[in-house]
Design an enzyme around this catalytic site. Structure first.
Site, PDB file in Angstrom:
ATOM      1  N   GLN A  34       0.833  -1.195   0.000  1.00  0.00           N
ATOM      2  CA  GLN A  34       0.000   0.000   0.000  1.00  0.00           C
ATOM      3  C   GLN A  34       0.873   1.253   0.000  1.00  0.00           C
ATOM      4  O   GLN A  34       2.098   1.171   0.138  1.00  0.00           O
ATOM      5  CB  GLN A  34      -0.911  -0.002   1.231  1.00  0.00           C
ATOM      6  CG  GLN A  34      -0.176  -0.168   2.543  1.00  0.00           C
ATOM      7  CD  GLN A  34      -1.000  -0.843   3.620  1.00  0.00           C
ATOM      8  OE1 GLN A  34      -2.199  -1.032   3.496  1.00  0.00           O
ATOM      9  NE2 GLN A  34      -0.355  -1.195   4.721  1.00  0.00           N
ATOM     10  N   GLU A 109       0.517  -8.097  11.714  1.00  0.00           N
ATOM     11  CA  GLU A 109       0.363  -7.010  10.735  1.00  0.00           C
ATOM     12  C   GLU A 109       1.115  -7.376   9.460  1.00  0.00           C
ATOM     13  O   GLU A 109       2.296  -7.714   9.510  1.00  0.00           O
ATOM     14  CB  GLU A 109       0.898  -5.704  11.331  1.00  0.00           C
ATOM     15  CG  GLU A 109       1.158  -4.591  10.350  1.00  0.00           C
ATOM     16  CD  GLU A 109      -0.097  -4.116   9.633  1.00  0.00           C
ATOM     17  OE1 GLU A 109      -0.083  -4.095   8.382  1.00  0.00           O
ATOM     18  OE2 GLU A 109      -1.083  -3.778  10.319  1.00  0.00           O
ATOM     19  N   ASP A 159      -8.282  -5.434  13.758  1.00  0.00           N
ATOM     20  CA  ASP A 159      -8.076  -3.986  13.642  1.00  0.00           C
ATOM     21  C   ASP A 159      -7.540  -3.731  12.242  1.00  0.00           C
ATOM     22  O   ASP A 159      -6.345  -3.560  12.036  1.00  0.00           O
ATOM     23  CB  ASP A 159      -7.088  -3.530  14.725  1.00  0.00           C
ATOM     24  CG  ASP A 159      -6.793  -2.044  14.660  1.00  0.00           C
ATOM     25  OD1 ASP A 159      -7.348  -1.359  13.781  1.00  0.00           O
ATOM     26  OD2 ASP A 159      -5.983  -1.569  15.479  1.00  0.00           O
ATOM     27  N   SER A 160      -8.450  -3.730  11.275  1.00  0.00           N
ATOM     28  CA  SER A 160      -8.045  -3.709   9.870  1.00  0.00           C
ATOM     29  C   SER A 160      -8.442  -2.401   9.197  1.00  0.00           C
ATOM     30  O   SER A 160      -9.206  -1.599   9.736  1.00  0.00           O
ATOM     31  CB  SER A 160      -8.719  -4.870   9.127  1.00  0.00           C
ATOM     32  OG  SER A 160     -10.118  -4.627   9.008  1.00  0.00           O
ATOM     33  N   ASP A 162     -10.266  -0.729   5.647  1.00  0.00           N
ATOM     34  CA  ASP A 162     -11.553  -1.022   5.015  1.00  0.00           C
ATOM     35  C   ASP A 162     -11.487  -2.350   4.256  1.00  0.00           C
ATOM     36  O   ASP A 162     -10.400  -2.804   3.885  1.00  0.00           O
ATOM     37  CB  ASP A 162     -11.937   0.110   4.057  1.00  0.00           C
ATOM     38  CG  ASP A 162     -12.143   1.440   4.774  1.00  0.00           C
ATOM     39  OD1 ASP A 162     -12.465   1.408   5.978  1.00  0.00           O
ATOM     40  OD2 ASP A 162     -11.970   2.489   4.143  1.00  0.00           O
ATOM     41  N   PRO A 166      -5.631  -5.481   0.940  1.00  0.00           N
ATOM     42  CA  PRO A 166      -5.130  -6.528   1.843  1.00  0.00           C
ATOM     43  C   PRO A 166      -6.142  -6.995   2.874  1.00  0.00           C
ATOM     44  O   PRO A 166      -6.047  -8.114   3.373  1.00  0.00           O
ATOM     45  CB  PRO A 166      -3.925  -5.858   2.517  1.00  0.00           C
ATOM     46  CG  PRO A 166      -3.514  -4.765   1.594  1.00  0.00           C
ATOM     47  CD  PRO A 166      -4.773  -4.283   0.932  1.00  0.00           C
TER      48      PRO A 166
END
Length: 284
Positions: A34, A109, A159-160, A162, A166
């Site tokens: 990203q 993560e 805890d992602s 939208d 990924p």
């Protein structure tokens, strides 16, 4: 006098936008996953943006991090083993480790650069990264949960970002089935569930998928979040056995246990849904 620079995120789904007046850009890079940008704002501290979407500001992140953790941890009788999927800014990990009963907290993560930039630009969120109970892994959270030992966990926090890119695979019944299998009886899954105003259909589909995966109690808790679309956000909890109505009010906890938003009354209030949500979600 020059005009101030602004960062503005347009949210197509709700036909709205939110913006921040900037002092200066601090960092920008494209990772294998990203694009991450960091800005210094005039009024909201530092701002992290991922793929054009606001992730957090220094000023208001406590709302999100506290509601993603404390309702679930106070609902569970004694959560010893916790996994955080995502959460690269480490604020959720910090809040989890305020609970003395937690013996091991793993943060999974996929993009290590999120964490390293948080350590640099949001150091207050990373102050528990070296806690001996903390473990930071930089791998695929979906694969991690699929391979997790059955009935080995007490709490899973998703805890992602939208549900695109990924994070897309974190919002379906197959992922929830992995979580259900990994949780002990009484274990809880909590996931950020977007805006009740803009994403109610997504919330409904998430809850249905959680039930399909075997969770027998599901609750969605709304809370304010100025930096996200509509300024109103939510988390959804699902429990493997037991219900989600009762919770422990603060017992014998660390003297360092402080919050800025969460308390018992806020928890009770978040369980009381607005009428439009009750109707849409089929709660009485």
């Amino acid at each position: 006098m020059s005009q101030p620079s602004w960062f503005t995120e347009a949210h197509q789904a709700s036909g709205s936008s939110i913006g921040y007046r900037l002092e200066k850009p601090l960092h920008a890079e494209k990772t294998p996953f990203q694009t991450i940008e960091i800005y210094q704002t005039t009024d909201w501290g530092n701002l992290m943006v991922i793929d054009g979407c606001v992730m957090l500001t220094s000023r208001d992140n406590f709302l999100y991090h506290e509601m993603m953790t404390h309702p679930a941890l106070f609902t569970h009788a004694r959560a010893k083993r916790v996994v955080i999927i995502g959460g690269g800014d480490c604020g959720t990990l910090r809040e989890v480790l305020k609970h003395e009963e937690v013996e091991h907290a793993v943060q999974v993560e996929i993009d290590e650069r999120v964490t390293r930039l948080a350590e640099q630009y949001f150091p207050e969120l990373c102050e528990s990264n070296n806690d001996p109970r903390a473990e930071l892994l930089f791998i695929d959270g979906i694969k991690y949960m699929a391979e997790a030992e059955p009935e080995s966990l007490d709490l899973i926090i998703v805890d992602s970002t939208d549900p695109v890119g990924p994070a897309e695979g974190l919002f379906n019944a197959a992922f929830y089935a992995s979580c259900h299998k990994a949780l002990r009886h009484g274990g809880i899954l909590v996931q950020q569930s977007e805006s009740p105003i803009a994403h109610l259909e997504l919330i409904k589909s998430m809850r249905a998928a959680m039930r399909t995966a075997g969770f027998n109690a599901v609750k969605t808790l709304p809370f304010p979040q100025p930096c996200y679309p509509t300024g109103w956000w939510s988390c959804t909890m699902a429990r493997k056995g037991g219900d989600l109505a009762g919770f422990r009010e603060r017992g014998a906890l660390s003297k360092n246990f402080t919050t800025r938003y969460y308390n018992a009354d806020v928890h009770k209030g978040a369980l009381a849904l607005p009428e439009f949500m009750r109707e849409a979600l089929g709660e009485q």
